[in-house]
Design an enzyme around this catalytic site. Sequence first.
Site, PDB file in Angstrom:
ATOM      1  N   THR A  27       0.803  -1.216   0.000  1.00 38.80           N
ATOM      2  CA  THR A  27       0.000   0.000   0.000  1.00 38.80           C
ATOM      3  C   THR A  27       0.844   1.279   0.000  1.00 38.80           C
ATOM      4  O   THR A  27       1.870   1.339   0.649  1.00 38.80           O
ATOM      5  CB  THR A  27      -0.857   0.016   1.277  1.00 38.80           C
ATOM      6  OG1 THR A  27      -1.552  -1.198   1.359  1.00 38.80           O
ATOM      7  CG2 THR A  27      -1.811   1.176   1.304  1.00 38.80           C
ATOM      8  N   THR A  29      -1.487   1.642   6.472  1.00 38.74           N
ATOM      9  CA  THR A  29      -1.054   0.476   5.708  1.00 38.74           C
ATOM     10  C   THR A  29      -0.906  -0.682   6.666  1.00 38.74           C
ATOM     11  O   THR A  29      -0.465  -0.502   7.794  1.00 38.74           O
ATOM     12  CB  THR A  29       0.289   0.724   5.007  1.00 38.74           C
ATOM     13  OG1 THR A  29       0.801  -0.534   4.534  1.00 38.74           O
ATOM     14  CG2 THR A  29       1.319   1.339   5.939  1.00 38.74           C
ATOM     15  N   GLY A  30      -1.269  -1.867   6.201  1.00 39.23           N
ATOM     16  CA  GLY A  30      -1.112  -3.025   7.079  1.00 39.23           C
ATOM     17  C   GLY A  30      -2.219  -4.015   6.871  1.00 39.23           C
ATOM     18  O   GLY A  30      -2.814  -4.083   5.792  1.00 39.23           O
ATOM     19  N   GLY A  68     -10.245  -4.147   1.479  1.00 35.90           N
ATOM     20  CA  GLY A  68      -9.461  -3.843   2.679  1.00 35.90           C
ATOM     21  C   GLY A  68      -9.782  -2.464   3.222  1.00 35.90           C
ATOM     22  O   GLY A  68     -10.834  -1.890   2.902  1.00 35.90           O
ATOM     23  N   ARG A 103     -12.634  -9.431  -1.739  1.00 38.12           N
ATOM     24  CA  ARG A 103     -12.271  -8.807  -0.467  1.00 38.12           C
ATOM     25  C   ARG A 103     -11.943  -7.335  -0.645  1.00 38.12           C
ATOM     26  O   ARG A 103     -11.234  -6.942  -1.565  1.00 38.12           O
ATOM     27  CB  ARG A 103     -11.062  -9.544   0.111  1.00 38.12           C
ATOM     28  CG  ARG A 103     -10.530  -8.971   1.417  1.00 38.12           C
ATOM     29  CD  ARG A 103      -9.203  -8.254   1.216  1.00 38.12           C
ATOM     30  NE  ARG A 103      -8.579  -7.897   2.481  1.00 38.12           N
ATOM     31  CZ  ARG A 103      -7.542  -7.060   2.590  1.00 38.12           C
ATOM     32  NH1 ARG A 103      -7.012  -6.535   1.511  1.00 38.12           N
ATOM     33  NH2 ARG A 103      -7.042  -6.766   3.762  1.00 38.12           N
ATOM     34  N   GLY A 105      -5.451  -4.983   6.734  1.00 31.10           N
ATOM     35  CA  GLY A 105      -6.622  -4.130   6.587  1.00 31.10           C
ATOM     36  C   GLY A 105      -7.801  -4.457   7.477  1.00 31.10           C
ATOM     37  O   GLY A 105      -8.497  -3.564   7.959  1.00 31.10           O
TER      38      GLY A 105
END
Lengths: 344, 315
Positions: free
Chosen positions: A212, A263-264, A242, A240, A266
């Site tokens: 991201t 970011t990470g 996020g 999906r 989600g």
Amino acid sequence: MKRLLLFFMCSMVILSSLFAQQKGDYILVIHGGAGTITRQNMTPEKEAVYRSVLQKALETGYAVLKSGKSSIDAVEATIRVLEDDPHFNAGKGAVFTHDGRNELDAAIMNGRTLAAGSVAGVTTIRNPISAARAVMEKSEHVMLIGKGAEQFAKEAGLQIVDPKYFWTKERWDGLQKALKEDSIKAKLDHSFNQQTDQKKLGIINIDYKFGTVGCVALDNNGDLAAGTSTGGMTNKKYGRVGDAPIIGAGTYANNNTVAVSCTGWGEFYIRNVVAHDLSALMEYKGLSVSEAGKTVIEKVGKLGGDGGLIALDKNGNMTMPFNTAGMYRGAIKKDGTIEIYIYN
Amino acid sequence: MQTITLAIHGGAGTILKEDMTPELEQAYYNGLQEALNGGYAVLEEGGSAVNAIKAAIVILEDNMLFNAGRGSVFTKKGVQEMDAAIMDGKTLDAGAVTGVRNVRNPIELATEVMRNSNHVFLSGKGATDFAIKQGIKLEPDEYFFSQFRYDQWKAIRDSDNYSLDHTHQHLEELMKDKKFGTVGAVALDAEGNIAAATSTGGMTNKKYGRIGDSPIIGSGTYANNKTCGISCTGHGEMFIRSVAAYDVSCLMEYKGMSLKDAMEVVVNEKLVKMGGEGGMIGVDARGNAVMVLNSAGMYRAGRSSNGWNELAIYK
């Protein structure tokens, strides 16, 4: 005594405001994703490439702000650089879904008007961040998805590309590996988190790359803006979505407080409404941007998630917290001073 | 003894007494009462807040009168695309779906996403694939068909107008005697757990794969045992931009406001300022329920073991 106390209080006010002004020099902050980014997995050549792209993105956004344009303009221009570069999981170079497609998400928010736009699951729009902006400025809606979003982008005059444009060998190989390793559970593209529940996550991710991208900016008028763009998770299924395109979760901006891009992992960012939470902690609880940033990342960690974020407040103070091994990140000050970091 | 509380809504908008016939009004009251009874029975039997709101929403989805599940409005292409979300305030687990077709009860699918997937939010055909894999009940297109919704859609099909839930700005003629709506429920169970859920068929004639606030955790739906459970209905874009449901929770947790004060700030100050029409229902950890609307009406009902009882349509 009373006079002495008054004098003391006045000098405190002056001192603290001076301090805040010294800190508040940042006008643009970016990230290129958080995850298991370690020195061991990096070559000097690769690191140099990442640093140079981050620098180019920062300089691009800085030039936009210096020319007197808005923070929205700066955020869009900066993210376009990162989307166009194949090293980041956004735009060209996005990871592949289970079906071998590149499905892209992006969001942008204007802190002055609280206007927002986002797109999810788009496969033909060269720069999803520009589509998000078009949704914000040219539609009555905030969030558009899939074919409908693509049709809108086309009508709005955005550049449409063949889905092949987004293809990169590295990401394709990443999908093949993921498919071989585990055909059932999707994996977070960048995470190698052995502490998390294996049953829920699936198998540990052997793909050490990251994703991201995001940008937050503060312009001459004091207006904040935030944007995020992503290709999501390698091997993702079932359409999906996020946190990146979700206003309040992955992206949020409000002139009263702060601009945030996350970011990470989600799912945890959605459940914690992370970006809005950071803003609320500042507005309602009086926390500083760094205290609020630290708090929300701790909350993500407590639920079992990981990742990071960037946040820039209305006074030019910023924070870039994360609980992973690394996060591609950088910031630029009013005077053009650049900072770029990768590891913890 | 722990208080148990359930509140439900069937959508907010320009719902005026003068536009309503006595028969239709009674039909709405009956629909609300039936859903309330169904959900409340779950709580009385010691069931969880999640199961209670799910039971209430299934009844509303199955009811043709409400814009969710059966009786959903038509998109520009003449198909029905539904959204739903559910959140468990105990664990902060959440599940949501958007743009699903042929799923009899989208709230069942959202619950399945919450309980049995790695994800929170699934969309479109992928979400339907997940439903099939998990054995969620599907229905043919005809099941969702409602002559009234279809006529409504046909009349504006070729215009660029779209209609909200219940607002008849563009559609005064057409919607004179009939109204529309998102549905939602919030509950506090005997264990002290809070849950919230929302389900909708979206806007009539919506284009471009538009997603409203209903399936967005934090905007249309939010639950947290520490603070409250919230389900929203109204002009979805404004609820997304103001992160309305979670903002109520933040005002309670970080500013120490009561549920009622926090909902008043969000619905009657912040949303009004943005031009966001609609309302929301909420429940807090002590079983207080609040229903706030800035539109002319909101189909709503609620009941609590503390003696609270409500069944109302107009402001």
